[in-house]
Design a protein around this motif. Structure first.
Motif, short mmCIF file in Angstrom:
data_model
loop_
_atom_site.label_atom_id
_atom_site.label_comp_id
_atom_site.label_asym_id
_atom_site.label_seq_id
_atom_site.Cartn_x
_atom_site.Cartn_y
_atom_site.Cartn_z
N VAL A 152 71.37 95.57 48.22
CA VAL A 152 72.18 96.25 49.24
C VAL A 152 73.61 95.71 49.21
O VAL A 152 74.57 96.48 49.26
CB VAL A 152 71.53 96.08 50.63
CG1 VAL A 152 72.47 96.57 51.74
CG2 VAL A 152 70.21 96.83 50.68
N ARG A 153 73.77 94.39 49.11
CA ARG A 153 75.11 93.81 49.05
C ARG A 153 75.86 94.30 47.82
O ARG A 153 77.04 94.63 47.88
CB ARG A 153 75.03 92.28 49.05
CG ARG A 153 74.75 91.67 50.40
CD ARG A 153 75.00 90.16 50.41
NE ARG A 153 74.34 89.45 49.34
CZ ARG A 153 73.08 89.00 49.38
NH1 ARG A 153 72.36 89.19 50.46
NH2 ARG A 153 72.57 88.36 48.37
N THR A 154 75.17 94.36 46.68
CA THR A 154 75.81 94.81 45.45
C THR A 154 76.21 96.27 45.56
O THR A 154 77.33 96.65 45.19
CB THR A 154 74.89 94.59 44.24
OG1 THR A 154 74.59 93.20 44.15
CG2 THR A 154 75.54 95.05 42.96
N LEU A 155 75.32 97.11 46.06
CA LEU A 155 75.64 98.52 46.21
C LEU A 155 76.82 98.70 47.16
O LEU A 155 77.74 99.48 46.88
CB LEU A 155 74.41 99.28 46.74
CG LEU A 155 74.51 100.80 46.75
CD1 LEU A 155 74.87 101.34 45.37
CD2 LEU A 155 73.20 101.40 47.21
N ASP A 156 76.85 97.95 48.25
CA ASP A 156 77.98 98.00 49.17
C ASP A 156 79.27 97.58 48.47
O ASP A 156 80.33 98.19 48.67
CB ASP A 156 77.74 97.11 50.40
CG ASP A 156 76.73 97.71 51.37
OD1 ASP A 156 76.43 98.92 51.26
OD2 ASP A 156 76.23 96.94 52.22
N SER A 157 79.20 96.53 47.65
CA SER A 157 80.38 96.06 46.93
C SER A 157 80.89 97.10 45.94
O SER A 157 82.09 97.30 45.81
CB SER A 157 80.06 94.75 46.18
OG SER A 157 79.77 93.73 47.08
N VAL A 158 79.96 97.76 45.26
CA VAL A 158 80.37 98.82 44.32
C VAL A 158 81.06 99.94 45.08
O VAL A 158 82.12 100.43 44.68
CB VAL A 158 79.16 99.35 43.52
CG1 VAL A 158 79.53 100.60 42.73
CG2 VAL A 158 78.63 98.28 42.57
N ARG A 159 80.49 100.36 46.20
CA ARG A 159 81.09 101.43 47.01
C ARG A 159 82.47 101.02 47.52
O ARG A 159 83.41 101.81 47.49
CB ARG A 159 80.17 101.78 48.18
CG ARG A 159 78.95 102.54 47.75
CD ARG A 159 78.05 102.85 48.92
NE ARG A 159 76.89 103.60 48.49
CZ ARG A 159 75.70 103.52 49.06
NH1 ARG A 159 75.52 102.74 50.11
NH2 ARG A 159 74.70 104.23 48.61
N LYS A 160 82.61 99.80 48.00
CA LYS A 160 83.90 99.33 48.50
C LYS A 160 84.93 99.27 47.39
O LYS A 160 86.09 99.64 47.58
CB LYS A 160 83.75 97.95 49.16
CG LYS A 160 83.06 98.00 50.50
CD LYS A 160 82.87 96.61 51.08
CE LYS A 160 82.05 96.69 52.35
NZ LYS A 160 81.65 95.37 52.84
#
Length: 157
Positions: A26-34
């Motif tokens: 979830v953190r990685t996916l959020d980082s990619v989106r950001k």
């Protein structure tokens, strides 16, 4: 921006029921989106060839030197790309691309290395090569790296 996945201790699929790994996802996916929102490039790093989970569960996938010993670098044992390990790595790459949609993938620890594991010996014999001839073993190493490259490029598209 780069994101690193340590798959060494993970099950064969990227996502598991392990809550810590899911939180990391979830953190990685959020980082990619950001990073996309900020117009930054996001690339994901995958260690290829060093996978201690696969080494423990499939020691038959290890690279083998001409003396019949598993190949290693420092404390890491190397996996052969001419074994079903390549199928696993291809699946992992496809899953990372599908789930994260990164701008790029960086697979590390890639090299053309002579190997005389059972799968390489079988491939050499099928091609009419002599596993005892260093030039033939080198030829097999080139074929293995070419197969790896083709499969991973297809998986990353």
């Amino acid at each position: 921006m780069s994101f690193y996945f340590n798959l060494w201790e993970s099950p064969q699929k990227i996502l598991s029921t392990c809550s810590a790994f899911l939180e990391s996802f979830v953190r990685t996916l959020d980082s990619v989106r950001k990073s996309r929102a900020e117009k930054l490039s996001s690339k994901i790093y995958i260690s290829a060839g060093h996978d201690e989970y696969s080494v423990r569960t499939h020691p038959e996938w290890l690279r083998v030197n001409p003396n019949g010993e598993p190949q290693s670098e420092l404390k890491f044992r190397r996996l052969c790309f001419n074994t079903p390990y390549l199928d696993l790595l291809t699946e992992q790459t496809e899953e990372v691309v599908r789930r994260y949609m990164p701008d790029g993938i960086f697979l590390d620890i890639i090299s053309e290395v002579n190997c005389v594991c059972p799968d390489c010996v079988r491939s050499m014999k099928e091609a009419g090569l002599d596993p005892e001839d260093p030039e033939h073993v080198s030829c097999q190493a080139k074929k293995t790296l070419n197969k790896f490259t083709s499969r991973i490029i297809s998986a990353a598209k």
